[in-house]
Design an enzyme around this catalytic site. Sequence first.
Site, short mmCIF file in Angstrom:
data_model
loop_
_atom_site.label_atom_id
_atom_site.label_comp_id
_atom_site.label_asym_id
_atom_site.label_seq_id
_atom_site.Cartn_x
_atom_site.Cartn_y
_atom_site.Cartn_z
CG MET A 160 4.70 4.94 0.41
SD MET A 160 6.02 4.12 1.32
CE MET A 160 5.67 2.40 0.95
N PRO B 40 0.82 -1.22 0.00
CG PRO B 40 -0.83 -1.56 1.61
CD PRO B 40 0.48 -2.10 1.11
CB CYS B 41 1.09 3.99 -2.32
SG CYS B 41 -0.56 4.47 -2.88
CD GLN B 42 -3.60 3.53 0.33
OE1 GLN B 42 -2.65 2.78 0.52
NE2 GLN B 42 -4.69 3.15 -0.32
#
Length: 448
Positions: free
Chosen positions: A84, A80-82
């Site tokens: 970062m 998941p990128c949220q």
Amino acid sequence: MKAISLFACGGIGDLGLRHAGFDVLVANELLSDRAEVFKHNFPETKMIVGDIWEKENEILDATSAALEGRELDLVFATPPCQGMSKNGRGKLLSLIRQGLKDSVDERNLLVIPAINIFKKSGAHTLIMENVPEMENTVIPHPNKERELINIIELIKEELGSDFSSSIRVVEFANYGVPQSRQRLISIFTKNKNLKGHIENKGSLFPCETHSKDGFLGKKWVTVKDVIGELPSLDASSPETASCEKIPYHRVPLLDEEKYFWVSNTPPEKSAFDNQCVNPDCGFDKNQIHSAKKDAKGINRSSRETPIRCQRCGELLPRPWVRMNDTYRLMKGYTSAYKRMSWDAPASTLTRNFSYACSDNKLHPEQNRVLSLYEAMMLHTVVGYPFDWKRQDGKKISDKLIRELIGESVPPLGLDAIFSHLRLLAHNEDTSRLSQKAEGQQELCLTMV
């Protein structure tokens, strides 16, 4: 070549991996709704649903069973990128020293089980895909208390000197995708041929084929190239908001106020910049919306943008908040309620692409947002064998479709990268890939 896919979502990214010649044996996804879509489309793949922290051994056992004594080539991981962040190491370290360790986003730690699975799987190559911010994101070191480490540095440290790496922020529009989408692709490998190519060429990425001016060979594929011939829609009524002949070519209705703002928005402009529509005035020099960074470096939208015409005092068709008979400008950036350009790739399709207030998501000229079908085309899902269905037979919701598109990478771009990588790994000629890529791109563009 044999692969496994971690954080597989609904399998849209896997389309590029599979079309490039990889056999995906096992996949893992946390959320059951997304896994059901994956299972319908890839029934031959063993899908393991659940938290990767808890499913590590199950993933490895399933991989070993599927390999039947063969070797695994690749692990594809898209955590998941949220979580970062652009925040630097110093700020996060300060928070930890203050006892605010829970400020570290737990989702950023998901790279740790991914690394563990890769190391134990015996695969020679790990590919991670994430937002560009991953390159600068730091997390608590898993083996050193109260120390931080950059995620990329941690991967290199865990894998050791046998591995070489090729890391790049990829603009997918430069590979013929009709969407501007930048992602960090990180490749780590101990494959002899791939390592040799890094030493000789410095990179494992294929040459870019498209650019804004066509200098690389072809110009970017534009919104008009892809959706310009689709039937018109209008968000003012149920009768005009959908097209029965094309599944998913439908848009949500706009209420009266939003339709007023959108219908008065010129091409490539934001509704925040709309001018006076009073026929007795028509003043078109009202101050437009703006944004700038404050003292802390945070981008703030202007609070001085007028909501009424500076000449006649009439209410402008700009996004407003109404309280009784009082109006004020809605808080929003200059890219909100903004029309896309016909002559450029689409802006990044997020999971909010069906909301008029989302960045650059209004249709270039029609009074609406993008339809689900248009998003499927701009994301290059159309052109690959993929059904918007679930294995459990339940109807797939529009919300789930938006999430699957917004949280995945256009498969056409991944197809180019994985195809190049597969041939390099076998020391084969990559020159014929351009013809293959052109054929797949043409298929994506002609599915209307």
